[in-house]
Structures are given as structure tokens and as C-alpha cells.
Design a protein around this motif. Sequence first.
Motif, PDB file in Angstrom:
ATOM      1  N   LYS A 146      -8.464  -0.899   6.796  1.00 53.64           N
ATOM      2  CA  LYS A 146      -9.468  -1.776   7.404  1.00 53.64           C
ATOM      3  C   LYS A 146      -8.811  -2.950   8.130  1.00 53.64           C
ATOM      4  O   LYS A 146      -9.235  -3.333   9.225  1.00 53.64           O
ATOM      5  N   LYS A 172     -11.447 -12.666   5.250  1.00 50.22           N
ATOM      6  CA  LYS A 172     -11.326 -11.566   4.291  1.00 50.22           C
ATOM      7  C   LYS A 172      -9.895 -11.341   3.823  1.00 50.22           C
ATOM      8  O   LYS A 172      -9.669 -10.968   2.662  1.00 50.22           O
ATOM      9  N   TYR A 173      -8.935 -11.568   4.721  1.00 49.39           N
ATOM     10  CA  TYR A 173      -7.538 -11.252   4.384  1.00 49.39           C
ATOM     11  C   TYR A 173      -6.658 -12.490   4.239  1.00 49.39           C
ATOM     12  O   TYR A 173      -5.467 -12.370   3.948  1.00 49.39           O
ATOM     13  N   ARG A 220       0.802  -1.224   0.000  1.00 55.38           N
ATOM     14  CA  ARG A 220       0.000   0.000   0.000  1.00 55.38           C
ATOM     15  C   ARG A 220       0.832   1.270   0.000  1.00 55.38           C
ATOM     16  O   ARG A 220       0.452   2.269  -0.637  1.00 55.38           O
ATOM     17  N   TYR A 255     -14.360   7.148   9.187  1.00 59.10           N
ATOM     18  CA  TYR A 255     -14.604   6.578   7.864  1.00 59.10           C
ATOM     19  C   TYR A 255     -13.284   6.063   7.297  1.00 59.10           C
ATOM     20  O   TYR A 255     -12.257   6.747   7.353  1.00 59.10           O
ATOM     21  N   GLU A 256     -13.301   4.857   6.738  1.00 55.85           N
ATOM     22  CA  GLU A 256     -12.060   4.197   6.329  1.00 55.85           C
ATOM     23  C   GLU A 256     -11.738   4.335   4.848  1.00 55.85           C
ATOM     24  O   GLU A 256     -10.782   3.750   4.345  1.00 55.85           O
ATOM     25  N   HIS A 257     -12.523   5.083   4.097  1.00 57.37           N
ATOM     26  CA  HIS A 257     -12.257   5.327   2.678  1.00 57.37           C
ATOM     27  C   HIS A 257     -12.157   4.035   1.869  1.00 57.37           C
ATOM     28  O   HIS A 257     -11.539   4.015   0.801  1.00 57.37           O
ATOM     29  N   GLU A 258     -12.752   2.978   2.354  1.00 56.98           N
ATOM     30  CA  GLU A 258     -12.720   1.678   1.653  1.00 56.98           C
ATOM     31  C   GLU A 258     -11.284   1.218   1.390  1.00 56.98           C
ATOM     32  O   GLU A 258     -11.012   0.543   0.393  1.00 56.98           O
ATOM     33  N   ASP A 259     -10.365   1.612   2.238  1.00 59.60           N
ATOM     34  CA  ASP A 259      -8.960   1.250   2.048  1.00 59.60           C
ATOM     35  C   ASP A 259      -8.687  -0.105   2.693  1.00 59.60           C
ATOM     36  O   ASP A 259      -8.902  -0.290   3.899  1.00 59.60           O
ATOM     37  N   GLU A 260      -8.188  -1.048   1.920  1.00 59.28           N
ATOM     38  CA  GLU A 260      -7.996  -2.422   2.384  1.00 59.28           C
ATOM     39  C   GLU A 260      -7.024  -2.508   3.554  1.00 59.28           C
ATOM     40  O   GLU A 260      -7.293  -3.172   4.552  1.00 59.28           O
TER      41      GLU A 260
END
Length: 299
Positions: free
Chosen positions: A209, A231-232, A38, A201-206
Amino acid sequence: MYTKLKRDLLNAQGNAQYDQHAKNVLMNKRLLAYILRRVVRELEDLSLEEIEAAIVGDISGDTPLMPYIVSGQQEDKVAGEDEIYFDIRFVVMRKEKNLKILFDLEPQKSYYPGYTIVTRGILYCSRMISAQVDTEFEIPKYDGLKKVYSIWLCFNAPQKVGNAITKYHITKENVLGDFAVEKSAYDKMEIVQICLQEDAYEHEDEMIKLLNTVFSTKKSFKEIEKIVENKYNIPMNNKWGEEVQQMCNLSQGIEEKGIRKGIEQQKHDTASFIKKMQEKGWPAEKILASLSDVKSKQN
């Protein structure tokens, strides 16, 4: 009965244990791979498996920051100077690109530790650079200098910051003319600050999260285990899973102690206020009304 000193020592012990488990958790190669993919542009084209394989040698914890050997001479240690350590050190190599990068990863509990985090990051990067003399290259073969990263995970960021990722690095500025030089010649240092706020809010960041899940103070271990595994795709039925569980248990214990301490302080403050008002001759009705007013403003 516990004295205040004994309570403080026990709380400090709990915090120290939590910090150590957090470091152990962050040494997991798959978790590191998510972070590196990332925030490290040199690795963003690789798969998680490829990044894991590129992490070579040991992942070490609590490596002394000072002193280091520079040009065969040990640097002087200032009398009374606190011991400073890198929390987590490791190396990544991409053989197909003849690329070697040195990393430092620092979990930080406080967003406001009394100094600017990026400034401390510059010091850490500088130490990793100066330590390369006679280890990664010899003077005057300066082109052998390897790039360094200092990555800071800041837990409990304020709501106004929320979840955020910020990078600081060296850039080239042409003041007059355009002197051609390869970017790799000066792109030798990068500080990354990752701010985590579980309630924001997590900004849809993998990656965000994942980190907010692993280091959650609100989810149970079973909830964390289910998300991380499903999920991971990070196995939890191993020693690493045990580290996460221990950290989760300590986190809950520390939070409960903090709540109890807050309640005790509130009781003490209320009792002190009532005593002062009684000494001033306030009637009980006026004192109760004042306390009620303060409580409504707090809510």
C-alpha cells in the motif's frame, strides 16, 4: 513544429528525469525500512527505527556493475558492451549478531523487459558476491563471504499478477544421507521481486500500500502527502517530499503525452482505413458502419 525525433528525445528526457527522481525517492531510509522489514527475514524482528539505524554508510546510486576488481585483477570489458549499473546500493549491519548484508535495489518500469527479471537478479547477486574478494574477505577465508540481496520493484504489473512478492534463494537438498552444515554457510544470495499494480487488490499489505501510494500515477501529490505523513509517519516537508512531488508531476506529464500520442495514432489509423475503403469503392454508409462496429468491439 517538433519533428518526431525531437518529440522522442523530449519524451526520453522526461522518462529519464522520472527514473532519477524514483531512485532518489527510494533512497529514503524510512521507506527502505518498510521494504526491508517486509522482505528480509534477517530484519523482520526489528522496528523501523532499528532498521534505519542499521543502514550504515552512504546509500549510493548508479554504481557500475562491471568491471570489478577480483583477486587484484581488473576484469576485461567486452568491446561494445553496454554499461550496466546497480541502481541503489547500501549495507545493513546488525552488530549484536555480527551480521552484515549487502543490498541492491532495482526499480523496474516494465514487467516484460525482454528477459526474465530473476535471471538478471542472479547476475547482480553474483557480481556483488565476486566483488567481495579482497574487500570483505581474502582467499582462502571463504567463510567471510557476506550475504547479498537484489530487490526488484516492478511497477505496472499486469492484472493477472497484481500485487505480489516472490523470493528466490539457495536451499539445501539431501540426495543421499544428511550432511550437517549450518544454513548460514550456503544462504548467501536472495532475489526478491515485488510486483506493484495500483488497480489490483492489495491484500491489506502495509508495504504494498505504501509503495503504490508513493508511486501512484492517479493520486495527486496532496493526496500522497496526506497518506504518507498520517498513515506511515514519513515527513514530506523536506527534500524527499520535493522529490516525490517532482516524480508525481513528471508521471502526470508522461501519462498525458501517452494519451495524446494514442489519440494521434487513432486518428491516423482511422484516416488510413477510410482512404483504403474509399479506394475499394465502399460507400460512406458502409465505412461508417464498419468504424462503428470496430469501436463497439474495443469498448
